[in-house]
Enzyme design. Structure first.
Site, PDB file in Angstrom:
ATOM      1  N   HIS A  60       0.841  -1.204   0.000  1.00 44.90           N
ATOM      2  CA  HIS A  60       0.000   0.000   0.000  1.00 44.90           C
ATOM      3  C   HIS A  60       0.880   1.260   0.000  1.00 44.90           C
ATOM      4  O   HIS A  60       0.698   2.138  -0.835  1.00 44.90           O
ATOM      5  CB  HIS A  60      -0.930   0.001   1.218  1.00 44.90           C
ATOM      6  CG  HIS A  60      -1.589   1.317   1.471  1.00 44.90           C
ATOM      7  ND1 HIS A  60      -2.590   1.815   0.667  1.00 44.90           N
ATOM      8  CD2 HIS A  60      -1.368   2.274   2.419  1.00 44.90           C
ATOM      9  CE1 HIS A  60      -2.963   3.006   1.103  1.00 44.90           C
ATOM     10  NE2 HIS A  60      -2.239   3.314   2.169  1.00 44.90           N
ATOM     11  N   ASP A  89       5.788  20.881 -27.542  1.00 46.89           N
ATOM     12  CA  ASP A  89       6.040  19.536 -27.014  1.00 46.89           C
ATOM     13  C   ASP A  89       7.153  19.625 -25.977  1.00 46.89           C
ATOM     14  O   ASP A  89       7.649  20.707 -25.675  1.00 46.89           O
ATOM     15  CB  ASP A  89       6.420  18.558 -28.141  1.00 46.89           C
ATOM     16  CG  ASP A  89       5.989  17.125 -27.797  1.00 46.89           C
ATOM     17  OD1 ASP A  89       6.013  16.773 -26.606  1.00 46.89           O
ATOM     18  OD2 ASP A  89       5.628  16.378 -28.715  1.00 46.89           O
ATOM     19  N   TRP A 124       7.275   0.376   3.585  1.00 47.51           N
ATOM     20  CA  TRP A 124       7.659   1.090   2.360  1.00 47.51           C
ATOM     21  C   TRP A 124       9.082   1.641   2.458  1.00 47.51           C
ATOM     22  O   TRP A 124       9.672   1.974   1.443  1.00 47.51           O
ATOM     23  CB  TRP A 124       6.649   2.188   2.001  1.00 47.51           C
ATOM     24  CG  TRP A 124       6.777   3.493   2.757  1.00 47.51           C
ATOM     25  CD1 TRP A 124       6.221   3.779   3.956  1.00 47.51           C
ATOM     26  CD2 TRP A 124       7.481   4.662   2.348  1.00 47.51           C
ATOM     27  NE1 TRP A 124       6.540   5.058   4.327  1.00 47.51           N
ATOM     28  CE2 TRP A 124       7.307   5.624   3.348  1.00 47.51           C
ATOM     29  CE3 TRP A 124       8.241   5.006   1.223  1.00 47.51           C
ATOM     30  CZ2 TRP A 124       7.869   6.900   3.277  1.00 47.51           C
ATOM     31  CZ3 TRP A 124       8.806   6.281   1.157  1.00 47.51           C
ATOM     32  CH2 TRP A 124       8.612   7.207   2.172  1.00 47.51           C
ATOM     33  N   SER A 154      12.941   6.097 -14.319  1.00 46.76           N
ATOM     34  CA  SER A 154      11.891   6.766 -15.090  1.00 46.76           C
ATOM     35  C   SER A 154      11.720   8.214 -14.632  1.00 46.76           C
ATOM     36  O   SER A 154      11.620   9.135 -15.442  1.00 46.76           O
ATOM     37  CB  SER A 154      10.591   5.983 -14.911  1.00 46.76           C
ATOM     38  OG  SER A 154       9.479   6.817 -15.028  1.00 46.76           O
ATOM     39  N   SER A 155      11.718   8.412 -13.308  1.00 45.27           N
ATOM     40  CA  SER A 155      11.528   9.768 -12.777  1.00 45.27           C
ATOM     41  C   SER A 155      12.705  10.665 -13.140  1.00 45.27           C
ATOM     42  O   SER A 155      12.527  11.858 -13.419  1.00 45.27           O
ATOM     43  CB  SER A 155      11.375   9.732 -11.257  1.00 45.27           C
ATOM     44  OG  SER A 155      10.284   8.941 -10.903  1.00 45.27           O
ATOM     45  N   HIS A 238      13.227  12.247   2.625  1.00 52.49           N
ATOM     46  CA  HIS A 238      12.604  13.512   2.997  1.00 52.49           C
ATOM     47  C   HIS A 238      12.423  14.459   1.823  1.00 52.49           C
ATOM     48  O   HIS A 238      11.337  15.015   1.661  1.00 52.49           O
ATOM     49  CB  HIS A 238      13.250  14.203   4.197  1.00 52.49           C
ATOM     50  CG  HIS A 238      12.224  15.117   4.804  1.00 52.49           C
ATOM     51  ND1 HIS A 238      11.241  14.664   5.646  1.00 52.49           N
ATOM     52  CD2 HIS A 238      11.935  16.407   4.565  1.00 52.49           C
ATOM     53  CE1 HIS A 238      10.409  15.643   5.919  1.00 52.49           C
ATOM     54  NE2 HIS A 238      10.803  16.716   5.274  1.00 52.49           N
ATOM     55  N   GLU A 240      11.815  13.457  -0.969  1.00 47.93           N
ATOM     56  CA  GLU A 240      10.692  12.806  -1.661  1.00 47.93           C
ATOM     57  C   GLU A 240       9.348  13.353  -1.169  1.00 47.93           C
ATOM     58  O   GLU A 240       8.421  13.530  -1.948  1.00 47.93           O
ATOM     59  CB  GLU A 240      10.765  11.277  -1.454  1.00 47.93           C
ATOM     60  CG  GLU A 240       9.554  10.495  -1.926  1.00 47.93           C
ATOM     61  CD  GLU A 240       9.386  10.426  -3.443  1.00 47.93           C
ATOM     62  OE1 GLU A 240      10.307  10.881  -4.161  1.00 47.93           O
ATOM     63  OE2 GLU A 240       8.346   9.942  -3.910  1.00 47.93           O
ATOM     64  N   TYR A 242       8.755  16.305  -0.352  1.00 46.70           N
ATOM     65  CA  TYR A 242       8.539  17.571  -1.062  1.00 46.70           C
ATOM     66  C   TYR A 242       8.330  17.331  -2.546  1.00 46.70           C
ATOM     67  O   TYR A 242       7.630  18.101  -3.212  1.00 46.70           O
ATOM     68  CB  TYR A 242       9.685  18.542  -0.771  1.00 46.70           C
ATOM     69  CG  TYR A 242       9.597  18.971   0.666  1.00 46.70           C
ATOM     70  CD1 TYR A 242       8.678  19.942   1.045  1.00 46.70           C
ATOM     71  CD2 TYR A 242      10.334  18.341   1.656  1.00 46.70           C
ATOM     72  CE1 TYR A 242       8.521  20.284   2.368  1.00 46.70           C
ATOM     73  CE2 TYR A 242      10.179  18.672   2.987  1.00 46.70           C
ATOM     74  CZ  TYR A 242       9.272  19.643   3.341  1.00 46.70           C
ATOM     75  OH  TYR A 242       9.105  19.966   4.648  1.00 46.70           O
ATOM     76  N   SER A 253      -1.569  27.008  -6.442  1.00 43.67           N
ATOM     77  CA  SER A 253      -1.185  28.383  -6.777  1.00 43.67           C
ATOM     78  C   SER A 253      -1.778  28.836  -8.105  1.00 43.67           C
ATOM     79  O   SER A 253      -1.861  30.033  -8.364  1.00 43.67           O
ATOM     80  CB  SER A 253       0.336  28.511  -6.839  1.00 43.67           C
ATOM     81  OG  SER A 253       0.898  28.072  -5.638  1.00 43.67           O
ATOM     82  N   HIS A 287      15.386  13.801  11.118  1.00 44.40           N
ATOM     83  CA  HIS A 287      14.208  13.810  12.012  1.00 44.40           C
ATOM     84  C   HIS A 287      13.372  12.536  11.844  1.00 44.40           C
ATOM     85  O   HIS A 287      12.475  12.288  12.641  1.00 44.40           O
ATOM     86  CB  HIS A 287      13.385  15.099  11.882  1.00 44.40           C
ATOM     87  CG  HIS A 287      12.561  15.240  10.653  1.00 44.40           C
ATOM     88  ND1 HIS A 287      12.537  16.395   9.908  1.00 44.40           N
ATOM     89  CD2 HIS A 287      11.722  14.391  10.029  1.00 44.40           C
ATOM     90  CE1 HIS A 287      11.708  16.232   8.891  1.00 44.40           C
ATOM     91  NE2 HIS A 287      11.212  15.025   8.935  1.00 44.40           N
ATOM     92  N   HIS A 288      13.677  11.749  10.797  1.00 39.98           N
ATOM     93  CA  HIS A 288      13.043  10.426  10.701  1.00 39.98           C
ATOM     94  C   HIS A 288      13.763   9.405  11.579  1.00 39.98           C
ATOM     95  O   HIS A 288      13.316   8.265  11.690  1.00 39.98           O
ATOM     96  CB  HIS A 288      13.070   9.933   9.255  1.00 39.98           C
ATOM     97  CG  HIS A 288      12.224  10.759   8.340  1.00 39.98           C
ATOM     98  ND1 HIS A 288      10.905  10.487   8.097  1.00 39.98           N
ATOM     99  CD2 HIS A 288      12.498  11.877   7.623  1.00 39.98           C
ATOM    100  CE1 HIS A 288      10.403  11.386   7.264  1.00 39.98           C
ATOM    101  NE2 HIS A 288      11.346  12.239   6.963  1.00 39.98           N
ATOM    102  N   THR A 313       7.253  27.032   4.120  1.00 41.50           N
ATOM    103  CA  THR A 313       5.949  26.405   3.887  1.00 41.50           C
ATOM    104  C   THR A 313       4.846  27.319   4.413  1.00 41.50           C
ATOM    105  O   THR A 313       3.808  27.497   3.769  1.00 41.50           O
ATOM    106  CB  THR A 313       5.880  25.026   4.583  1.00 41.50           C
ATOM    107  OG1 THR A 313       7.096  24.331   4.310  1.00 41.50           O
ATOM    108  CG2 THR A 313       4.722  24.210   4.085  1.00 41.50           C
ATOM    109  N   LYS A 316       3.924  30.102   2.094  1.00 41.72           N
ATOM    110  CA  LYS A 316       2.989  29.709   1.031  1.00 41.72           C
ATOM    111  C   LYS A 316       1.545  29.745   1.537  1.00 41.72           C
ATOM    112  O   LYS A 316       0.659  30.267   0.864  1.00 41.72           O
ATOM    113  CB  LYS A 316       3.320  28.299   0.545  1.00 41.72           C
ATOM    114  CG  LYS A 316       4.594  28.233  -0.264  1.00 41.72           C
ATOM    115  CD  LYS A 316       4.697  26.879  -0.922  1.00 41.72           C
ATOM    116  CE  LYS A 316       6.033  26.716  -1.608  1.00 41.72           C
ATOM    117  NZ  LYS A 316       6.316  27.757  -2.582  1.00 41.72           N
ATOM    118  N   ARG A 435       2.104   1.652  15.090  1.00 39.70           N
ATOM    119  CA  ARG A 435       1.736   1.386  13.701  1.00 39.70           C
ATOM    120  C   ARG A 435       2.207  -0.020  13.341  1.00 39.70           C
ATOM    121  O   ARG A 435       3.019  -0.624  14.048  1.00 39.70           O
ATOM    122  CB  ARG A 435       2.385   2.430  12.787  1.00 39.70           C
ATOM    123  CG  ARG A 435       3.883   2.294  12.688  1.00 39.70           C
ATOM    124  CD  ARG A 435       4.556   3.495  12.067  1.00 39.70           C
ATOM    125  NE  ARG A 435       4.215   3.655  10.654  1.00 39.70           N
ATOM    126  CZ  ARG A 435       4.930   4.420   9.812  1.00 39.70           C
ATOM    127  NH1 ARG A 435       6.006   5.076  10.239  1.00 39.70           N
ATOM    128  NH2 ARG A 435       4.576   4.549   8.561  1.00 39.70           N
TER     129      ARG A 435
END
Lengths: 529, 184
Positions: A60, A89, A124, A154-155, A238, A240, A242, A253, A287-288, A313, A316, A435
């Site tokens: 998941h 294009d 994950w 790919s990314s 991290h 990721e 963002y 926006s 921080h993780h 942040t 924004k 969890r």
């Protein structure tokens, strides 16, 4: 849709194929989530075995992050960036499609693990040494690592293509200070992908060396380091977060100014804060890992940097709010989702700030509070903005409007279902529910809060199903859309709906941040820089 | 609208990402070097590796000369430099390949310690990148001699050169971090 779509190099078709791929995986990931919530609905339930539960939460998370959120945002970028900058294009049209198919291949490999003796089951982020061969002996994690390597490649290809497109194919007059904010954020996002994903790739290659070639990078029993995996994973992980939210910020926006009938408040700060977020996102990964014994000074430095990232942040959120202030707001479904995004994302942001405070983190790490936080950011943030973006750009992509009545039902079911599912999980975490446990004893409040959460998940699923119904029925029965149904100001609305194969005929030079507005209302004034 | 050349920019961006990838692997190597109990010493032939490094460094110079010749639109002048680059690159690859084979024959493998794993991962992946570079250089004549279609000769040669400089610079970093520590 015909076979021509499968061999097309048109950025619009490939963008839509990205979205369809993501939608299919959203359904798969959603079914997995519902299986998890069914198992957790009541204490001591035996709906899933512990092994199946582990595989499902791993799949998941991996699916939603790598096969839904990342590709759908790339898809929107591939579709919209050339249109928004007045190009016909992408810079490398023949690279756009292979990148997309590489992602599909990665997804297929990941899921074929079910046929090869069992899906990955280490979560994950696949912490070592659980992900080592000794503890995870099926092929699941090998498929996971190979699948993610392909998705990551790919990314990276998409990111290169996007940056070069923005750098070289902008319409005359479309300076960097006049770029639509969605393009700005996609640009920064692509740069983030270029430098964040290789850290994951390095970790994946090392994990595969451990599992397939008997290396011991992450195996402490042979001199390896499990902590090194955590560092490498979160140096990618991290940024990721963002990567998954910056294009969503870009969508919001674009949408808020159109439906508030005002130019965006503080364009420069919006763009600048995006760059600040990108830089800071590399300095917060620890921080993780506050629960790892890394030393007080080290941890304090990362706590400070993590608190710091709340500032750009916050800028924004203030800018969007000030854009709304004094505007003549039209509450279309797109705008409803954009406003709900502001509320839900702020809640997710605030619980994120809580994790930057080390003692709170120590108390709440690996509890349901984390699960609540990540879902407030990724559903309340990313998914809500994707709904907003779909309601906003669907007419451009298909030439048909999405149904607004179904849209409102979609909106309210999702908002109610989402908050019911995940808000209570904050409390579950605070009262100590960890969890990733497949079941739990009948402790005070645990059963009541879990059944509430599972009930909320049913409503949320209904909301998402209604969205799919709306998309499919509107494709056939939806009202025809004008080229510019929302009276917008960016260049994609100057093209036909749907745009012709070569997007634009002749474009006038761009003179402001609202080029299409200038074209429609040449005497409006006041919008120029 | 800009003067930026798309292929060059695209390749540069790709190489930045690959640079980060190898940087992370180098970080892992240094990490295990500092924290591990095993050191690389027995069996390592630094002299041979240094000679191969010189080959690769020289191939960077010949590539640079090939680019200069191609800029002056002189194909005949470009060929010797290009083939020289290919030959030096192949010498590097074969030489280093035989070194690793010698190590494996002595029982020094990826499974011996995380430091060995980091070493073999780094040099193995670098060899794959170098091989890709050699193949890239080898297909240049096919395109350069084609009269119509395909990428422009200048674009092709300069892109291949950019990639080859990356391969050479990367090796220099790997050599300095991994081999030179054996001397200490």
């Amino acid at each position: 849709m015909n076979l021509g779509w499968l061999v097309s190099s048109d950025h619009k078709r490939i963008g839509i194929l990205y979205m369809i791929t993501a939608l299919i995986f959203l359904v798969v990931g959603g079914i997995e989530a519902m299986a998890l919530r069914t198992q957790l609905a009541l204490p001591n339930l035996k709906f899933l075995s512990p092994g199946a539960y582990n595989q499902l939460f791993t799949m998941h998370g991996t699916t939603m992050i790598f096969l839904v959120a990342t590709p759908v945002l790339i898809g929107f970028g591939v579709y919209l960036v050339p249109l928004m900058i007045g190009a016909n294009d992408m810079a490398f049209p023949r690279l756009t499609a292979p990148a997309m198919w590489l992602l599909v291949l990665g997804g297929v490999i990941l899921y074929s693990s079910f046929l090869a003796g069992g899906a990955p089951d280490a979560g994950w982020f696949s912490y070592a040494p659980l992900s080592e061969k000794f503890y995870s002996s099926t092929f699941g994690l090998d498929f996971w690592a190979i699948g993610l390597l392909l998705i990551s490649a790919s990314s990276i290809i998409s990111a290169v293509n996007t940056i070069v497109t923005i750098a070289t194919l902008r319409a005359p007059g479309m300076t960097i200070r006049r770029l639509p904010l969605f393009v700005w954020m996609t640009l920064v996002n692509s740069a983030l992908m270029l430098v964040a994903l290789p850290a994951l790739n390095a970790a994946l290659v090392m994990l595969l060396a451990d599992r397939l070639l008997q290396a011991h990078f992450f195996d402490p029993s042979h001199g390896g380091s499990a902590t090194l995996w955590q560092h490498f994973f979160w140096i990618f992980g991290h940024p990721e977060v963002y990567i998954l939210i910056l294009p969503a910020f870009g969508m919001i926006s674009e949408i808020i100014p159109v439906f508030a009938r005002k130019p965006i408040f503080g364009y420069e700060y919006m763009a600048g804060s995006t760059i600040a977020i990108a830089f800071l996102s590399y300095g917060v990964w620890v921080h993780h890992m506050f629960a790892v014994a890394l030393g007080t000074v080290f941890i304090a430095a990362f706590a400070a940097s993590s608190l710091l990232i709340a500032i750009p942040t916050g800028v924004k959120v203030f800018n969007w709010t000030f854009t709304l202030m004094g505007g003549s707001i039209r509450f279309s479904t797109a705008m409803l989702f954009a406003i709900a995004f502001l509320v839900e994302f702020t809640i997710g942001g605030l619980s994120g700030v809580a994790f930057a405070i080390v003692p709170i983190d120590w108390q709440l790490t690996d509890t349901y509070f984390v699960v609540a936080h990540i879902h407030y950011v990724l559903i309340g943030g990313t998914l809500f903005s994707l709904f907003a973006g779909t309601y906003y750009w669907f007419p451009k992509m298909t030439g048909r409007m999405l149904d607004e009545t179904l849209g409102r039902w979609n909106f309210w079911l999702v908002v109610v279902g989402f908050n019911l599912t995940f808000f209570v999980q904050h409390y579950l975490g605070l009262i100590g529910m960890p969890r990733r446990v497949y079941t739990y004893p009948d402790l005070p409040w645990w059963g009541a809060l879990n059944i509430t959460s599972s009930f909320g998940a049913v409503i949320l699923t209904l909301g998402v199903a209604l969205f799919l119904v709306n998309v499919l029925s509107s494709l056939v029965f939806g009202a025809q859309s004008k080229n510019d149904p929302w009276d917008a100001s960016t260049l994609e609305w100057a093209a036909a709906s749907p745009p012709a194969a070569t997007n634009f005929g002749q474009l006038s030079p761009v003179n402001s941040r609202r080029p299409f507005w200038d074209l429609k209302y040449p005497d409006s004034g006041g919008t120029r820089e | 609208m800009t003067n930026v050349r798309p292929v060059r920019l695209g390749l540069s961006l790709f190489l930045v990402s690959q640079g980060v990838f190898f940087f992370m692997l180098l970080v892992a190597f240094v990490y295990f070097q500092r924290t591990g109990i095993v050191a690389l010493s027995r069996g390592w032939n630094v002299e041979h590796a240094a000679i191969h490094t010189v080959f690769l460094f020289l191939s960077g110079l010949t590539m640079w000369k090939a680019v200069s010749a191609s800029r002056r639109t002189s194909l005949t002048r470009m060929w010797p430099w290009l083939f020289g680059t290919l030959a030096l690159g192949a010498l590097f690859l074969v030489g280093q390949g035989s070194e690793y084979l010698a190590l494996v024959r002595q029982g020094i493998t990826i499974g011996q310690s995380p430091l060995h794993a980091a070493f073999f991962t780094l040099v193995g992946l670098h060899a794959i990148y170098a091989l890709a570079g050699i193949l890239l250089l080898a297909i240049i004549p096919k395109f350069a001699l084609a009269r119509h279609g395909g990428p422009s000769r200048e674009n092709l040669v300069e892109s291949a050169a950019l990639y080859w400089y990356f391969v050479a610079a990367l090796w220099l970093a790997i050599f300095c971090v991994s081999y030179l520590q054996v001397l200490r």
